[in-house]
Motif scaffolding. Structure first.
Motif, PDB file in Angstrom:
ATOM      1  N   GLU A  79       0.836  -1.215   0.000  1.00  0.00           N
ATOM      2  CA  GLU A  79       0.000   0.000   0.000  1.00  0.00           C
ATOM      3  C   GLU A  79       0.859   1.249   0.000  1.00  0.00           C
ATOM      4  OE1 GLU A  79      -3.560   0.428   2.813  1.00  0.00           O
ATOM      5  OE2 GLU A  79      -2.067   1.763   3.697  1.00  0.00           O
ATOM      6  N   ASP A  99      -0.664  -4.406   3.441  1.00  0.00           N
ATOM      7  CA  ASP A  99      -0.913  -3.113   4.066  1.00  0.00           C
ATOM      8  C   ASP A  99      -0.055  -3.157   5.323  1.00  0.00           C
ATOM      9  OD1 ASP A  99      -3.898  -1.324   5.206  1.00  0.00           O
ATOM     10  OD2 ASP A  99      -1.748  -0.881   5.370  1.00  0.00           O
ATOM     11  N   ASP A 102      -2.257  -0.898   9.018  1.00  0.00           N
ATOM     12  CA  ASP A 102      -3.642  -0.486   8.741  1.00  0.00           C
ATOM     13  C   ASP A 102      -4.241   0.178   9.977  1.00  0.00           C
ATOM     14  OD1 ASP A 102      -6.224  -0.650   7.173  1.00  0.00           O
ATOM     15  OD2 ASP A 102      -6.773  -1.682   9.034  1.00  0.00           O
ATOM     16  N   GLY A 103      -4.853   1.362   9.761  1.00  0.00           N
ATOM     17  CA  GLY A 103      -5.438   2.097  10.878  1.00  0.00           C
ATOM     18  C   GLY A 103      -4.511   3.199  11.368  1.00  0.00           C
ATOM     19  N   ARG A 240      -8.439  -0.305  -0.502  1.00  0.00           N
ATOM     20  CA  ARG A 240      -7.749  -0.879  -1.639  1.00  0.00           C
ATOM     21  C   ARG A 240      -8.082  -2.359  -1.799  1.00  0.00           C
ATOM     22  NH1 ARG A 240      -5.231   3.841   0.814  1.00  0.00           N
ATOM     23  NH2 ARG A 240      -5.832   2.535   2.593  1.00  0.00           N
ATOM     24  N   GLU A 244      -6.096  -4.628   1.112  1.00  0.00           N
ATOM     25  CA  GLU A 244      -7.032  -4.696   2.251  1.00  0.00           C
ATOM     26  C   GLU A 244      -8.186  -5.658   1.952  1.00  0.00           C
ATOM     27  OE1 GLU A 244      -7.194  -0.379   1.914  1.00  0.00           O
ATOM     28  OE2 GLU A 244      -6.632  -0.176   4.022  1.00  0.00           O
TER      29      GLU A 244
HETATM   30 MN    MN Z   1      -5.356   0.129   5.483  1.00  0.00          MN
END
Ligand code: MN
Ligand code: AHG
Ligand code: MN
Length: 298
Positions: A79, A99, A102-103, A240, A244
């Motif tokens: 990503e 990823d 993430d977050g 994505r 994801e």
């Molecule tokens: Mn993400």
């Protein structure tokens, strides 16, 4: 208690795949240790035009280096990178999609974030999600938890003293009442508005943290749906497909759930490019079928 290697030895994974899964899973340790020194934002953007958190960059560079040094992976799509990274020295045909963090908006407030990984054994990171050989995520919460599938059910491990121990599995996603949705309410489409209002009228309980992987982990356990929909100003939503939707959707499917863009099974969609964006509805089978019924009706 079964550890990760003992579990993998009972599966049909080849030894180099077991090695790759363990190698990636163990990166949870240095990534967790990197939180405190990587609280800020970088002055760079990712391929989706989003400002990168320092930990996005650190995690991406760390995992990429580890994978390249292992020679276990022929290509990596991240990503945090515009282009796919290839390794001509690789001694395998595994392609990793990731990823790395993430977050990211939750790093500075110490809430639960994670690393999402997909592994293909066909050497092509831009394959359909249904073709994944394995999918996993490490979740950095009160415990460090690994959720993993190698295509034969979903298993959850907890990290203690440098070893992953099996906690639960095979996991089955129940029909449930939890729901969460991204996008500003003022920008929701009429289909999405109707969907959310039906869920609320049936007693839906809002669970939306800002971390897809954390919110999905709740859905995996209790049932319900995570949505990041198309909005009036963004027909492709925010998340994505490659990094994801596909890995999480593959895990959801293995647990008896579904993933859709509202109209089709996302695991059947061929990615157009690494940063391919898509609306996402992922969760319990019947609740996902309901969004597809609404899109058909309207
Ligand atoms: Mn993400
Ligand atoms: P990432 O940190 O990898 O960019 O992912 C963030 C995603 C997803 O994890 C989360 O559910 C969503 O973005 C939150 O978006 P909003 O802040 O727009 O709600
Ligand atoms: Mn990310």
């Amino acid at each position: 208690m079964t550890n990760l290697r003992e579990y993998l030895d009972k599966t049909d994974c080849k030894n180099d795949l077991k090695e790759l899964i363990e190698l990636i899973a163990m990166q949870a340790v240095p990534i967790r240790e990197a939180f405190i020194a990587n609280q800020s934002y970088a002055d760079t953007e990712n391929a989706s035009g989003e400002q990168q958190a320092a930990l996005d960059v650190w995690s991406d560079e760390h995992i990429t280096r580890i994978l390249m040094e292992s020679n276990l992976v022929c290509e990596i799509a991240s990503e945090e990178k515009t282009d796919i990274v290839r390794n001509s020295e690789a001694k395998s045909n595994y392609a990793v999609v990731m990823d790395p963090l993430d977050g990211s908006s939750l790093i500075q407030v110490n809430l639960c974030v994670g690393t999402i990984i997909g592994i293909y054994d066909n050497g092509n990171a831009l394959s359909r999600g249904r073709d994944l050989r394995a999918a996993m995520y490490m979740l950095y919460g009160p415990m460090t938890v690994l959720t993993l599938t190698v295509g034969d059910g979903v298993y959850i491990f907890a990290l203690k003293d440098g070893e992953y121990t099996l906690m639960q599995g095979p996991v089955t996603m129940p029909e449930g009442q939890l729901y969460g949705s991204g996008g500003l309410k003022k920008d929701w489409t009429k289909e999405h508005e109707e969907y959310i209002s039906e869920i609320e009228n049936k007693g839906g309980k809002l669970r939306y943290s800002g971390s897809f992987v954390a919110d999905f982990h709740q859905i995996l356990k209790y049932g319900g749906v995570y949505c990041y929909p198309a909005t009036k100003d963004n027909k492709d939503g925010k998340l994505r497909l490659v990094f994801e939707a596909n890995p999480i959707g593959f895990i959801a499917k293995q647990a008896g759930g579904e993933i859709s863009d509202g109209k089709q099974n996302l695991l059947e969609v061929l990615p157009e490019k690494p940063s391919h964006k898509t609306p996402i509805y992922v969760g319990s089978r019947n609740i996902i079928k309901n969004i597809e019924n609404i899109f058909k009706k309207i």
